[in-house]
Design a protein around this motif. Structure first.
Motif, PDB file in Angstrom:
ATOM      1  N   GLU A   1       2.580   8.948 -10.029  1.00 43.86           N
ATOM      2  CA  GLU A   1       2.885   8.541  -8.667  1.00 43.86           C
ATOM      3  C   GLU A   1       2.365   9.572  -7.665  1.00 43.86           C
ATOM      4  OE1 GLU A   1       4.421   5.363  -8.338  1.00 43.86           O
ATOM      5  OE2 GLU A   1       3.396   5.794  -6.463  1.00 43.86           O
ATOM      6  N   ILE A   2       2.452  10.861  -8.045  1.00 44.76           N
ATOM      7  CA  ILE A   2       1.939  11.905  -7.138  1.00 44.76           C
ATOM      8  C   ILE A   2       0.418  11.783  -7.024  1.00 44.76           C
ATOM      9  CG2 ILE A   2       1.781  14.400  -6.680  1.00 44.76           C
ATOM     10  CD1 ILE A   2       4.459  14.715  -8.115  1.00 44.76           C
ATOM     11  N   LYS A   3      -0.230  11.398  -8.127  1.00 41.74           N
ATOM     12  CA  LYS A   3      -1.684  11.190  -8.061  1.00 41.74           C
ATOM     13  C   LYS A   3      -1.991  10.040  -7.101  1.00 41.74           C
ATOM     14  CE  LYS A   3      -2.753  13.065 -12.601  1.00 41.74           C
ATOM     15  NZ  LYS A   3      -3.077  12.803 -13.988  1.00 41.74           N
ATOM     16  N   HIS A   4      -1.122   9.019  -7.149  1.00 46.75           N
ATOM     17  CA  HIS A   4      -1.259   7.878  -6.242  1.00 46.75           C
ATOM     18  C   HIS A   4      -1.083   8.349  -4.793  1.00 46.75           C
ATOM     19  CE1 HIS A   4       0.852   3.999  -4.638  1.00 46.75           C
ATOM     20  NE2 HIS A   4      -0.420   3.991  -4.308  1.00 46.75           N
ATOM     21  N   LEU A   5      -0.067   9.208  -4.591  1.00 47.85           N
ATOM     22  CA  LEU A   5       0.193   9.762  -3.261  1.00 47.85           C
ATOM     23  C   LEU A   5      -1.020  10.581  -2.797  1.00 47.85           C
ATOM     24  CD1 LEU A   5       2.542  10.236  -1.106  1.00 47.85           C
ATOM     25  CD2 LEU A   5       2.931  12.392  -2.259  1.00 47.85           C
ATOM     26  N   PHE A   6      -1.585  11.357  -3.736  1.00 44.06           N
ATOM     27  CA  PHE A   6      -2.755  12.176  -3.392  1.00 44.06           C
ATOM     28  C   PHE A   6      -3.934  11.282  -2.983  1.00 44.06           C
ATOM     29  CE2 PHE A   6      -6.868  13.775  -4.924  1.00 44.06           C
ATOM     30  CZ  PHE A   6      -7.061  14.784  -3.989  1.00 44.06           C
ATOM     31  N   ASN A   7      -4.147  10.193  -3.723  1.00 40.27           N
ATOM     32  CA  ASN A   7      -5.250   9.284  -3.384  1.00 40.27           C
ATOM     33  C   ASN A   7      -5.127   8.777  -1.953  1.00 40.27           C
ATOM     34  OD1 ASN A   7      -6.744   9.398  -5.684  1.00 40.27           O
ATOM     35  ND2 ASN A   7      -5.590   7.795  -6.716  1.00 40.27           N
ATOM     36  N   ASN A   8      -3.887   8.394  -1.582  1.00 41.48           N
ATOM     37  CA  ASN A   8      -3.661   7.927  -0.211  1.00 41.48           C
ATOM     38  C   ASN A   8      -3.901   9.058   0.792  1.00 41.48           C
ATOM     39  OD1 ASN A   8      -2.981   5.491  -1.275  1.00 41.48           O
ATOM     40  ND2 ASN A   8      -0.832   5.516  -0.674  1.00 41.48           N
ATOM     41  N   ALA A   9      -3.379  10.247   0.444  1.00 40.10           N
ATOM     42  CA  ALA A   9      -3.525  11.400   1.347  1.00 40.10           C
ATOM     43  C   ALA A   9      -4.997  11.790   1.475  1.00 40.10           C
ATOM     44  CB  ALA A   9      -2.710  12.571   0.815  1.00 40.10           C
TER      45      ALA A   9
ATOM     46  N   LYS B   1       4.788   8.336   3.689  1.00 43.98           N
ATOM     47  CA  LYS B   1       6.226   8.547   3.808  1.00 43.98           C
ATOM     48  C   LYS B   1       7.038   7.752   2.773  1.00 43.98           C
ATOM     49  CE  LYS B   1       9.605   9.215   7.391  1.00 43.98           C
ATOM     50  NZ  LYS B   1      10.099   8.810   8.681  1.00 43.98           N
ATOM     51  N   GLY B   2       6.685   6.465   2.623  1.00 40.69           N
ATOM     52  CA  GLY B   2       7.439   5.602   1.698  1.00 40.69           C
ATOM     53  C   GLY B   2       7.362   6.118   0.269  1.00 40.69           C
ATOM     54  N   ILE B   3       6.145   6.408  -0.193  1.00 33.94           N
ATOM     55  CA  ILE B   3       5.950   6.876  -1.574  1.00 33.94           C
ATOM     56  C   ILE B   3       6.650   8.221  -1.774  1.00 33.94           C
ATOM     57  CG2 ILE B   3       4.252   7.484  -3.348  1.00 33.94           C
ATOM     58  CD1 ILE B   3       2.232   5.704  -1.886  1.00 33.94           C
ATOM     59  N   TYR B   4       6.487   9.107  -0.785  1.00 35.94           N
ATOM     60  CA  TYR B   4       7.094  10.436  -0.874  1.00 35.94           C
ATOM     61  C   TYR B   4       8.618  10.298  -1.045  1.00 35.94           C
ATOM     62  CZ  TYR B   4       8.167  15.279   0.580  1.00 35.94           C
ATOM     63  OH  TYR B   4       8.619  16.571   0.637  1.00 35.94           O
ATOM     64  N   GLY B   5       9.204   9.467  -0.202  1.00 36.56           N
ATOM     65  CA  GLY B   5      10.656   9.242  -0.270  1.00 36.56           C
ATOM     66  C   GLY B   5      11.072   8.666  -1.618  1.00 36.56           C
ATOM     67  N   GLN B   6      10.275   7.704  -2.115  1.00 34.61           N
ATOM     68  CA  GLN B   6      10.609   7.081  -3.406  1.00 34.61           C
ATOM     69  C   GLN B   6      10.511   8.091  -4.558  1.00 34.61           C
ATOM     70  OE1 GLN B   6       8.008   3.684  -2.390  1.00 34.61           O
ATOM     71  NE2 GLN B   6       9.415   2.471  -3.616  1.00 34.61           N
ATOM     72  N   ILE B   7       9.510   8.989  -4.471  1.00 38.78           N
ATOM     73  CA  ILE B   7       9.364  10.010  -5.526  1.00 38.78           C
ATOM     74  C   ILE B   7      10.594  10.929  -5.534  1.00 38.78           C
ATOM     75  CG2 ILE B   7       8.039  12.044  -6.298  1.00 38.78           C
ATOM     76  CD1 ILE B   7       5.498  10.653  -5.215  1.00 38.78           C
TER      77      ILE B   7
ATOM     78  N   LYS C   1       0.434   7.318  12.208  1.00 41.62           N
ATOM     79  CA  LYS C   1       0.605   5.922  11.777  1.00 41.62           C
ATOM     80  C   LYS C   1       0.287   5.806  10.278  1.00 41.62           C
ATOM     81  CE  LYS C   1      -1.832   1.802  12.349  1.00 41.62           C
ATOM     82  NZ  LYS C   1      -3.002   1.229  12.996  1.00 41.62           N
ATOM     83  N   PHE C   2      -0.817   6.432   9.873  1.00 37.84           N
ATOM     84  CA  PHE C   2      -1.192   6.362   8.455  1.00 37.84           C
ATOM     85  C   PHE C   2      -0.185   7.099   7.567  1.00 37.84           C
ATOM     86  CE2 PHE C   2      -5.402   5.153  10.077  1.00 37.84           C
ATOM     87  CZ  PHE C   2      -5.621   4.065   9.267  1.00 37.84           C
ATOM     88  N   TYR C   3       0.372   8.188   8.130  1.00 38.27           N
ATOM     89  CA  TYR C   3       1.379   8.936   7.368  1.00 38.27           C
ATOM     90  C   TYR C   3       2.577   8.022   7.082  1.00 38.27           C
ATOM     91  CZ  TYR C   3       5.111  12.176   6.272  1.00 38.27           C
ATOM     92  OH  TYR C   3       6.163  12.795   5.645  1.00 38.27           O
ATOM     93  N   LYS C   4       3.042   7.335   8.129  1.00 35.69           N
ATOM     94  CA  LYS C   4       4.203   6.444   7.956  1.00 35.69           C
ATOM     95  C   LYS C   4       3.870   5.296   7.016  1.00 35.69           C
ATOM     96  CE  LYS C   4       6.581   7.391  12.231  1.00 35.69           C
ATOM     97  NZ  LYS C   4       6.439   7.128  13.645  1.00 35.69           N
ATOM     98  N   TYR C   5       2.644   4.795   7.116  1.00 40.13           N
ATOM     99  CA  TYR C   5       2.231   3.600   6.382  1.00 40.13           C
ATOM    100  C   TYR C   5       1.901   3.891   4.914  1.00 40.13           C
ATOM    101  CZ  TYR C   5      -0.818  -0.454   5.416  1.00 40.13           C
ATOM    102  OH  TYR C   5      -1.411  -1.553   4.868  1.00 40.13           O
ATOM    103  N   LYS C   6       1.250   5.034   4.660  1.00 34.59           N
ATOM    104  CA  LYS C   6       0.746   5.286   3.306  1.00 34.59           C
ATOM    105  C   LYS C   6       1.404   6.443   2.551  1.00 34.59           C
ATOM    106  CE  LYS C   6      -3.924   3.502   3.353  1.00 34.59           C
ATOM    107  NZ  LYS C   6      -5.310   3.876   3.139  1.00 34.59           N
TER     108      LYS C   6
ATOM    109  N   VAL D   1       0.814  -1.225   0.000  1.00 34.28           N
ATOM    110  CA  VAL D   1       0.000   0.000   0.000  1.00 34.28           C
ATOM    111  C   VAL D   1       0.852   1.281   0.000  1.00 34.28           C
ATOM    112  CG1 VAL D   1      -1.819   1.258   1.213  1.00 34.28           C
ATOM    113  CG2 VAL D   1      -1.845  -1.230   1.173  1.00 34.28           C
ATOM    114  N   GLY D   2       1.849   1.317   0.828  1.00 37.54           N
ATOM    115  CA  GLY D   2       2.643   2.539   0.954  1.00 37.54           C
ATOM    116  C   GLY D   2       3.832   2.605   0.034  1.00 37.54           C
ATOM    117  N   GLN D   3       3.843   1.794  -1.014  1.00 39.82           N
ATOM    118  CA  GLN D   3       4.990   1.778  -1.928  1.00 39.82           C
ATOM    119  C   GLN D   3       4.617   2.363  -3.291  1.00 39.82           C
ATOM    120  OE1 GLN D   3       8.191   0.796  -0.975  1.00 39.82           O
ATOM    121  NE2 GLN D   3       7.138   0.841   0.998  1.00 39.82           N
ATOM    122  N   ALA D   4       5.620   2.913  -3.975  1.00 38.70           N
ATOM    123  CA  ALA D   4       5.390   3.512  -5.290  1.00 38.70           C
ATOM    124  C   ALA D   4       4.951   2.458  -6.304  1.00 38.70           C
ATOM    125  CB  ALA D   4       6.663   4.184  -5.769  1.00 38.70           C
TER     126      ALA D   4
END
Lengths: 604, 80
Positions: free
Chosen positions: A376-384, A429-435, A422-427, A352-355
């Motif tokens: 990927e940012i759209k994916h990040l937005f969906n999670n956010a 942080k990982g994607i943000y870092g990968q981007i 918790k959700f920030y770390k899970y959904k 879930v939290g991966q690019a």
């Protein structure tokens, strides 16, 4: 590692080996040395042409391949035309694999392009048979090379540099063909390869095998075709055997693709297997109906005016016909091929939290890398979006429905606080870092314009993250005062919730609409409303304090929380302007601060 | 044929130097057309009894579209 990297890594040693062997043979067999040198020059020319087209098109090729492939016939035609122009099926495959990885095109479209590309590669045979054998090196090839060297001295434009490389490539290819032709002609004086001609199906199988092995060794079916045509034109091989060699070259090229795909991702493997199946079926049809196809070639040659003894052009026609037949036979089954390939290579499950869209295979293509990052940012937005919606305690399903917002805020998502950290770390942080990591790597190959765009995208990511963090601050009081016995503060917090819900609904709508005029309307409206609601909230707050309707603690909380809500809106709008509005024209006419003030003053 | 004309011909042939100004103008004109259609549709809805309850929202949308058309027309004039 992509197919292209694999190909580039192999082709350079092959050229060096060919030149070395040519040098060794120079003293004993100058004609063989000439043929080998010719092949090496041909391969060098192909490399120049490929890089020239990459520079010349400046992302145009990628745009064409992305836009004109939504149906199978379109994909086949686009694959055919682009390969015939750039003279490189490996370049097309690399672009297609990167598109698939970034989910810019479907697997069916990608297969269509590869099928079309197979027909496109037959253009090399036409080029060699029509011009290559007739061109006088001194008259055309050398001036082309000289022009290619001179042009970049005077014309610094990137497109001209590309044209210069194409000219050098073409010149070197013709030079290579010239040497091959000369080598075969002088070889004929001492040795006649045609004496090894074989008739019947045994001859066909033997020569198919020879063609396939030669292509695997040289790693280029175009180079094999050039050798076959020049050998045929100089009478070193017989026409019937040349046809079998051409079929072999087609089969050999799939081996190159399959080997190249071994270290590739699932998409690369899927395409390589599709290519393999296609070429095997085409090869089988060509072998089974070789005599009928030969008759068809003779018949069509008469119609298009190819001379009875012009075997080089007849071979080019045969090469095109059997590839076209292959496409006609196999393309109705693309749907089944897609489902087979999807079962054969099941993509790794993405956490879930991966690019989802960032693959190193697209790093070399700046425009594709930008598209992948945007997705990927759209994916990040969906999670956010989910976190923010749940953070303000409303249900996502309700928000996306036609339910009035007054009712949406009443139907709470949870009775408990949700752990946003918790959700920030899970959904997130990982994607943000990968981007950020991927962007840094992609930046190396980018133009200043691309880097500027990338910078905006990185800011958009930060906006999303900030919006999530602001929701965390907002959550506590929102929950507390939405149920407060003080009806004034309760009213204010519910209104704040409605305003935020409306904004979230609009921003989410933007991720789904494509019509420019709708995007403009929704985004402009969101910008106006964000400002309007902030002004109203501030006015209300002053009134409540003045009339002592809320406590001091409530007032400071409301003041802070209004700012958080305003910032969430501002950040999400700024993100949407970059991520959901791709067009510069739309940016130019979106409302700015001055327009908003004028608009709001008019409303008053 | 002068070298400049030759370069221009080649550029035109390959669409290398497609004037940014021209393409912006063309895209803006298309966008204005779409906005005009949207404006017309909104106008119709505002005057329809069917959308009586949503009149305020529609009016706001209408005002925004008018603003966008004005902005786009202003940019178009600047380009000309």
């Amino acid at each position: 590692m992509s197919d292209n990297v694999f190909y580039t890594k192999l082709i350079t040693p092959i050229i060096i080996i060919l030149l070395f062997v040519a040098l060794v043979f120079l003293g004993f067999y100058p004609n063989i040395s000439m043929i080998l040198g010719g092949i090496a020059l041909f391969l060098i020319g192909m490399e120049y042409m490929e890089s020239g087209f990459k520079t010349f098109s400046g992302g145009m090729l990628e745009q064409v391949l992305e836009k004109f492939t939504n149906t199978t016939p379109k994909a086949i035609t686009t694959g055919f035309i682009s390969t015939a122009i750039v003279q490189s099926s490996s370049l097309i495959s690399v672009i297609v694999i990167s598109f698939l990885t970034a989910e810019l095109i479907t697997l069916a479209s990608a297969i269509g392009i590869i099928f079309g590309s197979n027909i496109g590669t037959t253009a090399t045979a036409w080029l060699v048979s029509m011009f290559g054998l007739k061109i006088k090196i001194s008259a055309y090839a050398m001036p082309m090379i000289v022009m290619g060297i001179i042009i970049p001295i005077f014309l610094k434009d990137k497109s001209w540099k590309g044209i210069a490389s194409i000219l050098i490539g073409l010149g070197v290819i013709f030079l290579g063909i010239g040497y091959m032709k000369e080598g075969f002609e002088t070889l004929k004086e001492g040795m006649n390869l045609a004496s090894y001609a074989m008739d019947g199906y045994l001859g066909i199988f033997v020569y198919v095998l020879v063609g396939a092995v030669a292509t695997v060794v040289i790693q280029s079916s175009s180079a094999t075709m050039a050798i076959i045509i020049t050998a045929l034109a100089t009478g070193q091989i017989e026409y019937a055997n040349a046809l079998a060699l051409a079929i072999g070259a087609n089969l050999g090229t799939t081996v190159t693709a399959v080997i190249g795909s071994l270290k590739s991702n699932e998409n690369g493997k899927r395409l390589a297997v599709a290519h393999f199946i296609f070429n095997m079926i085409t090869g089988f049809i060509a072998i089974a109906f070789i005599y009928q196809l030969t008759d068809l070639v003779d018949y069509l040659s008469k119609i298009v005016g190819i001379g009875v003894e012009n075997y080089a052009m007849k071979l080019a026609l045969f090469h095109t016909i059997f590839n076209v037949v292959g496409v006609v036979v196999v393309s109705p089954f693309i749907k089944y091929l897609v489902s087979f390939l999807n079962k054969l290579f099941i993509p790794k499950t993405i956490e879930v939290g991966q690019a989802k869209y960032l693959d190193d295979s697209v790093l070399e293509m700046p425009d594709v890398a930008i598209s992948a990052i945007t997705k990927e940012i759209k994916h990040l937005f969906n999670n956010a979006f989910k976190i923010i919606v749940h953070g303000i305690n409303i249900k996502k399903g309700n928000l996306n429905s036609d339910m009035p917002l007054e009712n949406v805020i009443q139907d709470s998502y949870s009775t408990e606080y949700i752990n946003i950290d918790k959700f920030y770390k899970y959904k997130i942080k990982g994607i943000y870092g990968q981007i950020i990591d991927f962007s840094t790597k992609a930046q190396i190959n980018m133009s200043p314009e691309n880097v500027e765009q990338l910078y905006k995208l990185k800011l958009a990511c930060r906006d999303i993250v900030e919006a999530v963090k602001d929701t965390k601050h907002l959550q506590k009081n929102l929950k507390k005062y939405s149920n407060s016995p003080n009806k004034y503060i309760k009213e204010q917090y519910n209104q704040l919730k409605i305003d935020l819900a409306e904004l979230l609904k609009d921003i989410n709508k933007l991720s789904e609409i494509t019509e420019q005029e709708e995007i403009i309307l929704v985004l402009s409206k969101a910008k106006i409303h964000a400002q309007k609601y902030d002004m109203i909230a501030n006015g209300q707050l002053d009134k409540l304090i003045r009339e002592k309707l809320i406590t001091n603690e409530m007032a400071t909380s409301l003041m802070n929380d209004s700012t958080y809500a305003y910032d969430i809106g501002k950040n999400l709008i700024e993100m949407a302007e970059v991520v959901f509005v791709g067009n510069d024209i739309v940016h130019d006419i979106l409302v700015d601060d001055e327009d908003i003030n004028t608009f709001l003053n008019k409303e008053k | 044929m002068g070298i400049k004309k030759f370069i221009k011909d080649v550029q035109d042939m390959f669409n290398l130097e497609l004037s940014k100004k021209e393409s912006k103008k063309k895209n803006l004109k298309e966008l204005v057309k779409k906005l005009e259609i949207k404006k017309f549709k909104l106008e119709k809805k505002i005057n329809s009894k069917k959308y009586k309850n949503a009149r305020d929202i529609l009016k706001e949308d209408y005002e925004i579209i008018i603003l966008q058309i004005k902005k786009a027309t202003k940019i178009l004039k600047k380009i000309d």
